[in-house]
Motif scaffolding. Structure first.
Motif, PDB file in Angstrom:
ATOM      1  N   LEU A  12      32.929  35.266  90.241  1.00  0.00           N
ATOM      2  CA  LEU A  12      31.492  35.470  90.013  1.00  0.00           C
ATOM      3  C   LEU A  12      30.732  34.495  90.910  1.00  0.00           C
ATOM      4  O   LEU A  12      30.988  33.298  90.889  1.00  0.00           O
ATOM      5  N   VAL A  13      29.838  35.037  91.686  1.00  0.00           N
ATOM      6  CA  VAL A  13      29.116  34.179  92.623  1.00  0.00           C
ATOM      7  C   VAL A  13      27.619  34.303  92.375  1.00  0.00           C
ATOM      8  O   VAL A  13      27.115  35.392  92.105  1.00  0.00           O
ATOM      9  N   LEU A  14      26.932  33.160  92.398  1.00  0.00           N
ATOM     10  CA  LEU A  14      25.480  33.179  92.209  1.00  0.00           C
ATOM     11  C   LEU A  14      24.806  33.046  93.564  1.00  0.00           C
ATOM     12  O   LEU A  14      25.199  32.237  94.390  1.00  0.00           O
ATOM     13  N   GLU A  15      23.799  33.853  93.760  1.00  0.00           N
ATOM     14  CA  GLU A  15      23.067  33.778  95.011  1.00  0.00           C
ATOM     15  C   GLU A  15      21.610  33.501  94.663  1.00  0.00           C
ATOM     16  O   GLU A  15      21.006  34.228  93.877  1.00  0.00           O
ATOM     17  N   SER A  24      19.004  32.764  83.789  1.00  0.00           N
ATOM     18  CA  SER A  24      19.690  32.499  85.041  1.00  0.00           C
ATOM     19  C   SER A  24      19.445  33.642  86.020  1.00  0.00           C
ATOM     20  O   SER A  24      19.414  33.443  87.234  1.00  0.00           O
ATOM     21  N   TYR A  45      18.769  33.550  90.023  1.00  0.00           N
ATOM     22  CA  TYR A  45      19.926  33.923  90.840  1.00  0.00           C
ATOM     23  C   TYR A  45      20.227  35.406  90.727  1.00  0.00           C
ATOM     24  O   TYR A  45      19.874  36.058  89.747  1.00  0.00           O
ATOM     25  N   PHE A  89      23.515  37.793  90.453  1.00  0.00           N
ATOM     26  CA  PHE A  89      24.951  37.659  90.180  1.00  0.00           C
ATOM     27  C   PHE A  89      25.710  38.620  91.091  1.00  0.00           C
ATOM     28  O   PHE A  89      25.317  39.766  91.258  1.00  0.00           O
ATOM     29  N   ASN A 110      38.924  36.539  98.044  1.00  0.00           N
ATOM     30  CA  ASN A 110      38.520  35.147  98.114  1.00  0.00           C
ATOM     31  C   ASN A 110      38.135  34.802  99.545  1.00  0.00           C
ATOM     32  O   ASN A 110      38.961  34.519 100.395  1.00  0.00           O
ATOM     33  N   ARG A 111      36.846  34.850  99.813  1.00  0.00           N
ATOM     34  CA  ARG A 111      36.370  34.704 101.192  1.00  0.00           C
ATOM     35  C   ARG A 111      36.598  33.302 101.720  1.00  0.00           C
ATOM     36  O   ARG A 111      36.736  33.118 102.910  1.00  0.00           O
ATOM     37  N   LEU A 141      27.168  30.367  85.253  1.00  0.00           N
ATOM     38  CA  LEU A 141      25.828  30.931  85.425  1.00  0.00           C
ATOM     39  C   LEU A 141      24.793  29.869  85.774  1.00  0.00           C
ATOM     40  O   LEU A 141      23.608  30.176  85.856  1.00  0.00           O
ATOM     41  N   VAL A 162      23.363  27.540  84.151  1.00  0.00           N
ATOM     42  CA  VAL A 162      22.298  27.343  83.171  1.00  0.00           C
ATOM     43  C   VAL A 162      22.154  25.842  82.905  1.00  0.00           C
ATOM     44  O   VAL A 162      23.132  25.097  82.996  1.00  0.00           O
ATOM     45  N   VAL A 186      25.599  24.904  92.538  1.00  0.00           N
ATOM     46  CA  VAL A 186      25.922  26.271  92.936  1.00  0.00           C
ATOM     47  C   VAL A 186      26.455  26.217  94.358  1.00  0.00           C
ATOM     48  O   VAL A 186      25.715  25.914  95.286  1.00  0.00           O
TER      49      VAL A 186
END
Lengths: 363, 305
Positions: free
Chosen positions: A3-6, A343, A347, A349, A355-356, B84, B86, B302
């Motif tokens: 899971l990646v947050l941008e 969130s 961001y 999701f 796996n880069r 996440l 948070v 992050v």
């Protein structure tokens, strides 16, 4: 899979508005599963929780009564949280307000004291709540002690003080040895709005508090300062805003509101001082503040919603023998979903399947 | 003499849950994560620990249940605060609110039941030595484990490469990330370790400290454990001293009632909480030359990939 947050380039306002609704939806889905695990019919349980309390005037009044302390405390907490000051001890400030206000009620009991009693109780309770909240605020500003931990420790101290008073010096001699003061005199009681009903003047006070907070945050320089200090501490320093001063101010206001809520609860629906006057209002108000997006109107709506869960929980207990702790679980899960959905505002999701890091990092 | 022995024994018993929970939180915070959910993880650990022991008749299984419950709770926290991104303060609070409710729900069936508490060690000859015998060789397994745990954590943090990397994540996650360390994975492991410790500390209460379960039996011990980490300035050695000091304050309060000190019991019961406030103030004040907290503590990270 990962899971990646941008980070979004700008805040998504649509999501900011609908995220509390997504959170409530997800909570209800989770609760349905929990009810099924407990062996209860989920549809009937949801009906008892969320629909039944809305169908008669007694429960509707009861929702407003329960929402009153939640909204008042949460408004104060939202000011703190906006200014990045973490007041977690509202429960203690609530109890101290109840104790301080009750002191006048107990001392004037049966003395034919005039109409000044209730206003004096309200003022003293607010002052006591503010002073109690100032302890962690000053410890933070002067000594750098974590306000989270100190405000929380003071909850236990307030609880024990209340316990001592109602078991010792303030105990009702005709109370069959129960730890409680005598019923307050009529002059020491918050008046009802509807004859024979449950709704009381405190709900009007709560609405006034909401209006005052909306004006403070939306229309005044102080409100602007609070928001800037919380959102952009560096900018606030350049702007000459004093963050420490705001910690003191927001803690004092928040403590005063919690203290006021405490005495209104005791001199209103409860009618006397006893242990267990709060089913965790001070903590539930934290959820109310976040669910309401730290916005006064949002908090009003969130407060009514959380009050509904309290009343619904009681009805579900009576009708379906669902344990009362389910309400607390519900509130905890709701807070998680509210925070998780928040969130989404900042961001995007993304699920990344390969796996880069490995493929790129080797080069 | 017997009174002194009794006091030392009860201080050790009261300190052990604080020491175990605070050790877990110390590792978590050293990795840069502030998990305020210790109280919630502890109280669920207490309910699950009692449940496990009650259903199987084994204290060991009970302790295991407590540990697993604490780990599961901490995984929720890790998903939220690390996955996440948070706010950690809010997530920790949510964990405690959820934990209090869950513990009431799980424990409802066990209220009023009793268990045989964890057995104390008995070595003929050694345990019979007056004064030090029972203190050194007559404790329950949790007490010995807690001491092994803190020594192990000290060794891990300061004597192993993995411990160095964990501390690096807590002090500067950007650099640790740039060096190629998986910051979020390391932090997740640290959070789960903290959860396991909190769960075990909670389970200690109904399995060894008292032989029954009551709702809310952690009574703020999780928060005191959090304060202890600050007290210890994030160092294992000082944590031991702090935990035993706080255990002593708790016991002082119990014995003062027995000695007939003319102070209302509620005032004595408030002592550990007041002591926590005073200690926090004194320590923060003494530390004017910059904080000793891990530099990245409580901040969101992050990775930019």
């Amino acid at each position: 899979m990962q899971l990646v947050l941008e980070r979004r380039t700008e805040r998504s306002n649509t999501i900011a508005l609908i995220s509390p609704l997504i959170a409530i939806g997800l909570t209800i889905v989770t609760m349905t599963i929990l009810f099924a695990i407990l062996g209860k019919n989920p549809l009937l349980a949801l009906q008892a929780y969320f629909i039944a309390p809305l169908t008669d005037s007694y429960s509707l009044q009861e929702i407003a009564v329960k929402a009153t302390p939640l909204v008042m405390i949460a408004i104060g907490l939202s000011l703190c949280y906006l200014a990045n000051a973490w007041n977690i001890g509202a429960e203690g400030q609530f109890l101290i307000g109840a104790v301080a206000g009750s002191w006048i009620a107990v001392k004037t009991q049966g003395t034919d004291a005039g109409a000044w009693v209730l206003p004096a109780m309200l003022v003293l309770a607010a002052a006591a709540g503010a002073l109690y909240a100032l302890i962690p605020a000053i410890c933070k500003v002067k000594f750098g002690a974590s306000e989270i931990l100190t405000s929380l420790m003071l909850v236990y101290v307030a609880d024990l003080l209340l316990d001592y008073l109602v078991r010792g010096p303030w105990r009702d001699p005709n109370g069959f040895n129960f730890p409680t003061t005598a019923e307050f005199d009529p002059v020491a009681t918050v008046p009802l709005l509807i004859e024979g009903g449950r709704l009381h003047l405190g709900s009007i006070i709560a609405l006034l508090v909401v209006a005052a907070a909306a004006i403070l945050l939306g229309r005044t320089i102080k409100g602007f300062e609070i928001r800037v200090v919380g959102a952009a501490p560096r900018a606030a320093r350049f702007g000459g805003f004093n963050a420490n001063q705001l910690i003191i101010l927001t803690f004092a206001v928040s403590g005063a509101l919690a203290g006021l809520a405490g005495i209104i609860e005791v001199a209103g629906p409860v009618g006397h001082l006893q242990p267990g006057i709060s089913p965790g209002y001070g903590f539930t108000a934290i959820i109310v503040a976040f669910l309401g997006r730290l916005n006064p109107i949002g908090i009003l709506i969130a407060g009514l919603f959380l009050a509904l869960t309290f009343i619904g929980g009681e009805q579900a207990q009576i009708a379906m023998k669902i344990p009362l702790d389910v309400t607390k679980v519900f509130q905890g899960i709701l807070l998680f979903y509210v925070l998780a959905c928040d969130s989404l505002i900042l961001y995007r999701f993304k699920l990344v399947f390969a796996n880069r890091q490995v493929t790129r990092g080797a080069g | 003499m017997e009174l002194v022995e009794a006091i030392i024994l009860s201080v050790l018993a009261a300190s052990t849950p604080l020491l175990i929970a605070a050790t877990g939180e110390l590792v978590t915070e050293r990795s840069g994560v502030l998990n305020l959910g210790v109280e919630g993880m502890m109280i669920v650990g207490a309910a699950c620990g009692f449940g496990g022991a009650w259903l199987t008749g084994s204290i060991f299984v009970g302790a295991l249940f407590g540990i697993i419950a604490g780990m599961l709770m901490s995984l929720i926290f890790a998903l939220m605060a690390l996955g996440l991104a948070v706010n950690q303060v809010a997530t920790g609070l949510a964990l405690t609110i959820l934990g209090v409710g869950l513990s009431g729900l799980i424990g409802a069936g066990f209220v009023g039941e009793r268990l045989t508490p964890a057995a104390h060690l008995y070595i003929p000859g050694l345990t019979d030595v007056p004064l030090i015998g029972r203190v050194l060789f007559g404790e329950d397994a949790f007490v010995y484990f807690s001491i092994a745990l803190i020594i192990g954590v000290w060794w891990f943090l300061y004597r192993t490469r993995a411990g160095l990397i964990l501390r690096a994540c807590g002090d500067n996650h950007v650099s640790a990330h740039a060096l190629g360390y998986p910051v979020l994975r390391i932090r997740t492991l640290a959070v789960v370790f903290g959860g396991a410790c909190a769960g075990l500390a909670g389970a200690y209460l109904p399995l060894a400290y008292t032989p029954f379960f009551i709702p809310g039996m952690t009574a703020g011990r999780g928060w005191i454990a959090l304060a202890l980490v600050v007290f210890a300035s994030w160092r294992p050695g000082r944590l031991v001293v702090g935990a035993y000091l706080f255990g002593a304050v708790t016991i002082l309060q119990l014995h003062a009632q027995g000695w007939g000190v003319g102070i209302p019991s509620q005032f004595m019961s408030a002592l550990p909480y007041l002591a926590t406030v005073i200690v926090l103030v004194l320590l923060s004040r003494a530390r004017t030359g910059g904080s000793t907290a891990p530099a990245a503590l409580g901040t969101v990270f992050v990775p930019d990939r």
